[in-house]
Design an enzyme around this catalytic site. Structure first.
Site, PDB file in Angstrom:
ATOM      1  N   CYS A  87       0.276  -0.395  -0.476  1.00 43.78           N
ATOM      2  CA  CYS A  87       1.742  -0.304  -0.537  1.00 43.78           C
ATOM      3  C   CYS A  87       2.267   0.805   0.376  1.00 43.78           C
ATOM      4  O   CYS A  87       2.093   1.986   0.085  1.00 43.78           O
ATOM      5  CB  CYS A  87       2.135  -0.044  -1.995  1.00 43.78           C
ATOM      6  SG  CYS A  87       3.838   0.458  -2.255  1.00 43.78           S
ATOM      7  N   CYS A 130       4.797   3.204  -1.216  1.00 39.58           N
ATOM      8  CA  CYS A 130       4.167   4.155  -2.136  1.00 39.58           C
ATOM      9  C   CYS A 130       3.808   5.450  -1.401  1.00 39.58           C
ATOM     10  O   CYS A 130       3.862   6.537  -1.981  1.00 39.58           O
ATOM     11  CB  CYS A 130       2.911   3.556  -2.768  1.00 39.58           C
ATOM     12  SG  CYS A 130       3.255   2.148  -3.846  1.00 39.58           S
TER      13      CYS A 130
END
Length: 111
Positions: A33, A36
């Site tokens: 991700c 993230c």
């Protein structure tokens, strides 16, 4: 009380989050991700700034499907601010540093 971010799994969730004496910020993330990676520095900042009154844990979503399903995490990064079994705040996606700190301040300054 820990000053760092604790990595947990499904097996640790009850002990580390639900039975914690202080509020807990649960950070759901994934290694794949990109957003993230934008949130991680803010999570570390919160761990340093609020360590006296907030526990911060992070949980990778792929190896921990039970908690992800239970707390209806549909996208990452996701945050759940919890006190016991009560969810005080819930966000998904990247949020600004100001919004993130404001969200924490509104719950922690009243404790």
């Amino acid at each position: 009380m820990s000053k760092g971010v604790i990595t947990i799994t499904d097996a640790d969730f009850e002990t580390e989050v639900l039975k914690a004496e202080q509020p807990v910020l649960v950070y759901f993330w994934a290694s794949w991700c990109g957003p993230c990676q934008l949130m991680s520095p803010m999570i570390n900042l919160a761990a340093a700034k609020y360590s006296d009154r907030l526990k911060i844990v992070k949980m990778e979503i792929d190896p921990n499907p039970l908690t992800v399903k239970q707390y209806q995490v549909e996208g990452v990064p996701a945050l759940r601010l919890m006190k016991g079994e009560q969810i005080l705040e819930s966000t998904e996606g990247v949020i600004s540093k100001d919004k993130f700190l404001s969200l924490l301040d509104q719950h922690l300054d009243n404790n």
